[in-house]
Write a protein that holds these residues in place. Structure first.
Motif, PDB file in Angstrom:
ATOM      1  N   LEU A  85      17.411  -8.872  17.435  1.00  0.00           N
ATOM      2  CA  LEU A  85      16.445  -7.793  17.235  1.00  0.00           C
ATOM      3  C   LEU A  85      15.050  -8.255  17.657  1.00  0.00           C
ATOM      4  O   LEU A  85      14.292  -7.496  18.260  1.00  0.00           O
ATOM      5  CB  LEU A  85      16.445  -7.352  15.772  1.00  0.00           C
ATOM      6  N   GLY A  86      14.720  -9.506  17.379  1.00  0.00           N
ATOM      7  CA  GLY A  86      13.415 -10.043  17.772  1.00  0.00           C
ATOM      8  C   GLY A  86      13.206 -10.039  19.274  1.00  0.00           C
ATOM      9  O   GLY A  86      12.119  -9.698  19.759  1.00  0.00           O
ATOM     10  N   SER A  87      14.250 -10.397  20.031  1.00  0.00           N
ATOM     11  CA  SER A  87      14.099 -10.412  21.488  1.00  0.00           C
ATOM     12  C   SER A  87      13.984  -8.995  22.046  1.00  0.00           C
ATOM     13  O   SER A  87      13.272  -8.758  23.018  1.00  0.00           O
ATOM     14  CB  SER A  87      15.266 -11.157  22.144  1.00  0.00           C
ATOM     15  N   ILE A  88      14.677  -8.052  21.414  1.00  0.00           N
ATOM     16  CA  ILE A  88      14.572  -6.653  21.846  1.00  0.00           C
ATOM     17  C   ILE A  88      13.164  -6.127  21.569  1.00  0.00           C
ATOM     18  O   ILE A  88      12.537  -5.504  22.432  1.00  0.00           O
ATOM     19  CB  ILE A  88      15.631  -5.781  21.148  1.00  0.00           C
ATOM     20  N   LEU A  89      12.649  -6.409  20.369  1.00  0.00           N
ATOM     21  CA  LEU A  89      11.298  -5.952  20.020  1.00  0.00           C
ATOM     22  C   LEU A  89      10.240  -6.626  20.889  1.00  0.00           C
ATOM     23  O   LEU A  89       9.267  -5.983  21.295  1.00  0.00           O
ATOM     24  CB  LEU A  89      11.018  -6.207  18.538  1.00  0.00           C
ATOM     25  N   ARG A  90      10.434  -7.905  21.180  1.00  0.00           N
ATOM     26  CA  ARG A  90       9.495  -8.630  22.058  1.00  0.00           C
ATOM     27  C   ARG A  90       9.467  -7.990  23.443  1.00  0.00           C
ATOM     28  O   ARG A  90       8.402  -7.752  24.020  1.00  0.00           O
ATOM     29  CB  ARG A  90       9.888 -10.101  22.146  1.00  0.00           C
ATOM     30  N   SER A  91      10.646  -7.670  23.975  1.00  0.00           N
ATOM     31  CA  SER A  91      10.723  -7.035  25.294  1.00  0.00           C
ATOM     32  C   SER A  91      10.083  -5.655  25.271  1.00  0.00           C
ATOM     33  O   SER A  91       9.374  -5.270  26.206  1.00  0.00           O
ATOM     34  CB  SER A  91      12.184  -6.913  25.731  1.00  0.00           C
ATOM     35  N   ALA A  92      10.314  -4.903  24.188  1.00  0.00           N
ATOM     36  CA  ALA A  92       9.751  -3.559  24.071  1.00  0.00           C
ATOM     37  C   ALA A  92       8.222  -3.608  24.002  1.00  0.00           C
ATOM     38  O   ALA A  92       7.531  -2.859  24.706  1.00  0.00           O
ATOM     39  CB  ALA A  92      10.319  -2.855  22.839  1.00  0.00           C
ATOM     40  N   LEU A  93       7.687  -4.488  23.176  1.00  0.00           N
ATOM     41  CA  LEU A  93       6.235  -4.601  23.056  1.00  0.00           C
ATOM     42  C   LEU A  93       5.615  -5.079  24.365  1.00  0.00           C
ATOM     43  O   LEU A  93       4.579  -4.562  24.796  1.00  0.00           O
ATOM     44  CB  LEU A  93       5.864  -5.552  21.916  1.00  0.00           C
ATOM     45  N   GLY A  94       6.249  -6.045  25.008  1.00  0.00           N
ATOM     46  CA  GLY A  94       5.747  -6.531  26.291  1.00  0.00           C
ATOM     47  C   GLY A  94       5.699  -5.425  27.335  1.00  0.00           C
ATOM     48  O   GLY A  94       4.709  -5.279  28.053  1.00  0.00           O
ATOM     49  N   ALA A  95       6.759  -4.625  27.404  1.00  0.00           N
ATOM     50  CA  ALA A  95       6.799  -3.520  28.369  1.00  0.00           C
ATOM     51  C   ALA A  95       5.721  -2.488  28.055  1.00  0.00           C
ATOM     52  O   ALA A  95       5.051  -1.974  28.962  1.00  0.00           O
ATOM     53  CB  ALA A  95       8.174  -2.874  28.369  1.00  0.00           C
ATOM     54  N   ALA A  96       5.532  -2.174  26.772  1.00  0.00           N
ATOM     55  CA  ALA A  96       4.503  -1.201  26.389  1.00  0.00           C
ATOM     56  C   ALA A  96       3.106  -1.702  26.769  1.00  0.00           C
ATOM     57  O   ALA A  96       2.273  -0.930  27.259  1.00  0.00           O
ATOM     58  CB  ALA A  96       4.587  -0.918  24.887  1.00  0.00           C
ATOM     59  N   LEU A  97       2.849  -2.976  26.564  1.00  0.00           N
ATOM     60  CA  LEU A  97       1.547  -3.532  26.938  1.00  0.00           C
ATOM     61  C   LEU A  97       1.339  -3.514  28.448  1.00  0.00           C
ATOM     62  O   LEU A  97       0.224  -3.232  28.924  1.00  0.00           O
ATOM     63  CB  LEU A  97       1.409  -4.961  26.406  1.00  0.00           C
ATOM     64  N   LEU A  98       2.385  -3.813  29.190  1.00  0.00           N
ATOM     65  CA  LEU A  98       2.267  -3.765  30.655  1.00  0.00           C
ATOM     66  C   LEU A  98       1.971  -2.345  31.136  1.00  0.00           C
ATOM     67  O   LEU A  98       1.152  -2.156  32.048  1.00  0.00           O
ATOM     68  CB  LEU A  98       3.537  -4.316  31.303  1.00  0.00           C
ATOM     69  N   VAL A  99       2.595  -1.348  30.524  1.00  0.00           N
ATOM     70  CA  VAL A  99       2.313   0.046  30.896  1.00  0.00           C
ATOM     71  C   VAL A  99       0.876   0.404  30.539  1.00  0.00           C
ATOM     72  O   VAL A  99       0.180   1.074  31.309  1.00  0.00           O
ATOM     73  CB  VAL A  99       3.310   1.009  30.208  1.00  0.00           C
ATOM     74  N   ASN A 100       0.399  -0.065  29.379  1.00  0.00           N
ATOM     75  CA  ASN A 100      -0.976   0.240  28.967  1.00  0.00           C
ATOM     76  C   ASN A 100      -2.003  -0.411  29.895  1.00  0.00           C
ATOM     77  O   ASN A 100      -3.120   0.099  30.035  1.00  0.00           O
ATOM     78  CB  ASN A 100      -1.211  -0.219  27.533  1.00  0.00           C
ATOM     79  N   ALA A 101      -1.649  -1.491  30.541  1.00  0.00           N
ATOM     80  CA  ALA A 101      -2.588  -2.156  31.450  1.00  0.00           C
ATOM     81  C   ALA A 101      -2.900  -1.303  32.675  1.00  0.00           C
ATOM     82  O   ALA A 101      -3.992  -1.400  33.240  1.00  0.00           O
ATOM     83  CB  ALA A 101      -2.015  -3.504  31.891  1.00  0.00           C
ATOM     84  N   VAL A 102      -1.961  -0.457  33.065  1.00  0.00           N
ATOM     85  CA  VAL A 102      -2.106   0.290  34.323  1.00  0.00           C
ATOM     86  C   VAL A 102      -3.286   1.265  34.324  1.00  0.00           C
ATOM     87  O   VAL A 102      -4.153   1.167  35.196  1.00  0.00           O
ATOM     88  CB  VAL A 102      -0.788   1.005  34.693  1.00  0.00           C
ATOM     89  N   PRO A 103      -3.392   2.238  33.383  1.00  0.00           N
ATOM     90  CA  PRO A 103      -4.503   3.201  33.495  1.00  0.00           C
ATOM     91  C   PRO A 103      -5.877   2.563  33.345  1.00  0.00           C
ATOM     92  O   PRO A 103      -6.827   2.967  34.010  1.00  0.00           O
ATOM     93  CB  PRO A 103      -4.234   4.211  32.381  1.00  0.00           C
ATOM     94  N   HIS A 104      -5.962   1.547  32.485  1.00  0.00           N
ATOM     95  CA  HIS A 104      -7.257   0.877  32.308  1.00  0.00           C
ATOM     96  C   HIS A 104      -7.646   0.110  33.571  1.00  0.00           C
ATOM     97  O   HIS A 104      -8.795   0.171  34.016  1.00  0.00           O
ATOM     98  CB  HIS A 104      -7.201  -0.069  31.107  1.00  0.00           C
ATOM     99  N   GLY A 105      -6.687  -0.586  34.160  1.00  0.00           N
ATOM    100  CA  GLY A 105      -6.960  -1.343  35.375  1.00  0.00           C
ATOM    101  C   GLY A 105      -7.305  -0.450  36.552  1.00  0.00           C
ATOM    102  O   GLY A 105      -8.250  -0.720  37.296  1.00  0.00           O
ATOM    103  N   VAL A 106      -6.556   0.628  36.713  1.00  0.00           N
ATOM    104  CA  VAL A 106      -6.810   1.550  37.831  1.00  0.00           C
ATOM    105  C   VAL A 106      -8.192   2.175  37.700  1.00  0.00           C
ATOM    106  O   VAL A 106      -8.958   2.212  38.669  1.00  0.00           O
ATOM    107  CB  VAL A 106      -5.709   2.627  37.913  1.00  0.00           C
TER     108      VAL A 106
END
Length: 111
Positions: A3-24
């Motif tokens: 469960l920890g690895s799934i949550l880690r992957s989910a949080l990492g993906a969400a943060l990567l998506v959040n980086a896009v609009p701010h960076g653009v």
């Protein structure tokens, strides 16, 4: 797969998506809402702040997924979190840029 690895992957993906609009927006030289604005998440921050916030999100997201997404559960968790984050950001930033309060406005609508 845990469960920890799934949550880690989910949080990492969400943060990567959040980086896009701010960076653009930052690279385009446009002000954009960030957590450092007044009010947080609704007020506009200068481009440099958004580039820095994008970089922080990208680094944190990359660190969380650095070991790779190996199992089916991790892929599903990361994909679901990325899509969910994209929808949340689309609603929030769309509403804020139209003059609303985004997710902060939901609290007032409920009362």
């Amino acid at each position: 797969m845990s469960l920890g690895s799934i949550l880690r992957s989910a949080l990492g993906a969400a943060l990567l998506v959040n980086a896009v609009p701010h960076g653009v927006s930052g690279v385009q030289g446009k002000p954009f809402p960030s957590p450092f604005a007044d009010p947080p998440g609704v007020g506009m921050s200068p481009p440099v702040v958004n580039v820095a916030w994008s970089a922080a999100n990208a680094v944190a997201g990359a660190l969380l997924v650095r070991r790779g997404i190996r199992s089916r559960g991790e892929w599903i968790g990361a994909g679901a979190a990325a899509v969910a984050m994209a929808f949340v950001l689309a609603f929030h930033f769309g509403d804020v840029l139209r003059g609303g309060r985004g997710l902060r406005g939901l609290q007032r609508r409920r009362r």
